[in-house]
Design a protein around this motif. Structure first.
Motif, PDB file in Angstrom:
ATOM      1  N   CYS A 289       2.391 -58.161  75.598  1.00  0.00           N
ATOM      2  CA  CYS A 289       3.736 -57.693  75.970  1.00  0.00           C
ATOM      3  C   CYS A 289       4.120 -56.392  75.277  1.00  0.00           C
ATOM      4  O   CYS A 289       5.038 -55.702  75.708  1.00  0.00           O
ATOM      5  CB  CYS A 289       4.774 -58.764  75.659  1.00  0.00           C
ATOM      6  SG  CYS A 289       4.972 -59.072  73.876  1.00  0.00           S
TER       7      CYS A 289
ATOM      8  N   CYS B 272       5.449 -55.781  69.822  1.00  0.00           N
ATOM      9  CA  CYS B 272       5.109 -55.342  68.458  1.00  0.00           C
ATOM     10  C   CYS B 272       5.089 -53.825  68.359  1.00  0.00           C
ATOM     11  O   CYS B 272       5.604 -53.254  67.392  1.00  0.00           O
ATOM     12  CB  CYS B 272       3.760 -55.930  68.035  1.00  0.00           C
ATOM     13  SG  CYS B 272       2.448 -55.716  69.251  1.00  0.00           S
TER      14      CYS B 272
ATOM     15  N   CYS C 147       7.206 -60.545  67.778  1.00  0.00           N
ATOM     16  CA  CYS C 147       6.135 -61.160  68.564  1.00  0.00           C
ATOM     17  C   CYS C 147       6.591 -62.524  69.109  1.00  0.00           C
ATOM     18  O   CYS C 147       6.878 -63.433  68.346  1.00  0.00           O
ATOM     19  CB  CYS C 147       4.882 -61.341  67.707  1.00  0.00           C
ATOM     20  SG  CYS C 147       3.528 -62.115  68.606  1.00  0.00           S
TER      21      CYS C 147
END
Ligand code: SF4
Ligand code: SF4
Length: 298
Positions: A55, A58, A199
């Protein structure tokens, strides 16, 4: 009195039994060895790539918290990886690797899987970047992490080739070296680093290094038991070439597949021997010159 010359044929020391200098080998208390009095427990990252969903939260959290400038917005054409690699303005890099292999423990048609992994500075136990820095810009913090202080970096660039992972880089148009600080400011305030906080799958875990190593070993055993035999740890071993990384990984394939060196070595490990050899050579040269000078006067 005569002094025996050193034996230049001596083999490299056995890292498990000898500890001739602080530049390599296991080092259980890295912050104390760097001069910190009564330091807190060493902390680090355990990045479990088996639960990374790519995704990039981070990467975004890192940039936002640390005010890291954009690093080019071009698509690389390599899968969904449009950041390419770690660098002066990319302190977390999520790699996307497409493989013609089935997902571990599952049947998929056709055979295809993505490996996703969020890479970062390894905060090495033996950090060559820090060893070679002439200004003290790179330092070992009380948490055992490696931080670069940009305000005293003189832009010499020595740290760049010293890093065995190719992590640290000079920023174009600026010249100074930049890399992940493991959010030193947040640690000081008792918070976890921004990437770990952001995260959503706990792929990035932050905590005391020893606890993370135990948790990682359990996770590998769990994956092996559930049909993922290729799961392995990378960088967790204090006996490896950098004395163990402060940021280590669970991988699902060979390190090279993720662009990581298979057997990284601290590039300064042989410096003491090199200086010793150079000293012996210089002493031999001076002795020879003195003998010639003395012979010429007779
Ligand atoms: S990975 Fe490279 S930049 Fe990071 S601490 Fe180790 S030597 Fe330094
Ligand atoms: S935030 Fe977590 S799940 Fe998302 S890309 Fe980064 S490591 Fe992977």
């Amino acid at each position: 009195m005569t002094t025996e010359p050193p034996d230049l044929t001596t083999q490299r020391p056995n890292l498990t039994t000898e500890r001739p200098n602080l530049l390599y080998g296991p080092e259980p208390d890295v912050a104390a060895d760097a001069g910190h009095t009564d330091p807190p427990e060493r902390v680090g990252f355990f990045t479990d790539t088996s639960v990374c969903i790519g995704c990039k939260a981070c990467e975004v959290a890192c940039k936002e918290w640390n005010a890291v400038p954009e690093d080019g917005l071009d698509l690389t054409g390599m899968s969904y990886d449009n950041t390419g690699a770690l660098g002066a303005s990319t302190w977390r890099h999520v790699a996307f690797i497409e493989q013609a292999k089935p997902l571990g423990g599952q049947q998929s048609q056709p055979d295809m899987r993505w490996l996703m992994a969020s890479d970062v500075c390894k905060h090495c136990t033996h950090a060559a970047c820090l060893d070679v820095c002439p200004t003290g810009s790179l330092l070992r913090t009380e948490f055992g992490t490696v931080v670069v202080q940009e305000d005293i970096c003189n832009g010499c660039g020595y740290c760049v080739p010293a890093c065995p992972y190719g992590v640290i880089e000079q920023r174009e148009g600026d010249g100074r070296a930049w890399k992940c600080t493991l959010c030193y400011d947040r640690l000081g305030a008792g918070s976890e680093p921004a990437c770990a906080k952001a995260c959503p799958t706990d792929s990035i875990q932050f905590g005391p290094l020893e606890t993370l190593r135990e948790r990682a070993a359990e996770r590998v055993a769990q994956l092996h038991a559930t049909g993922v035999p290729d799961a392995r740890l990378y960088g967790e071993d204090p006996a490896d070439g950098v004395g163990g990384a402060g940021a280590f990984f669970l991988l699902l394939d060979e390190p090279e597949v993720y662009g990581l060196p298979p057997d990284p070595q601290v590039t300064t490990r042989d410096l003491p021997a090199m200086w010793r050899h150079a000293g012996v050579a210089a002493a031999a040269l001076l002795t020879g010159l003195a003998a010639m000078f003395a012979g010429g006067r007779r």
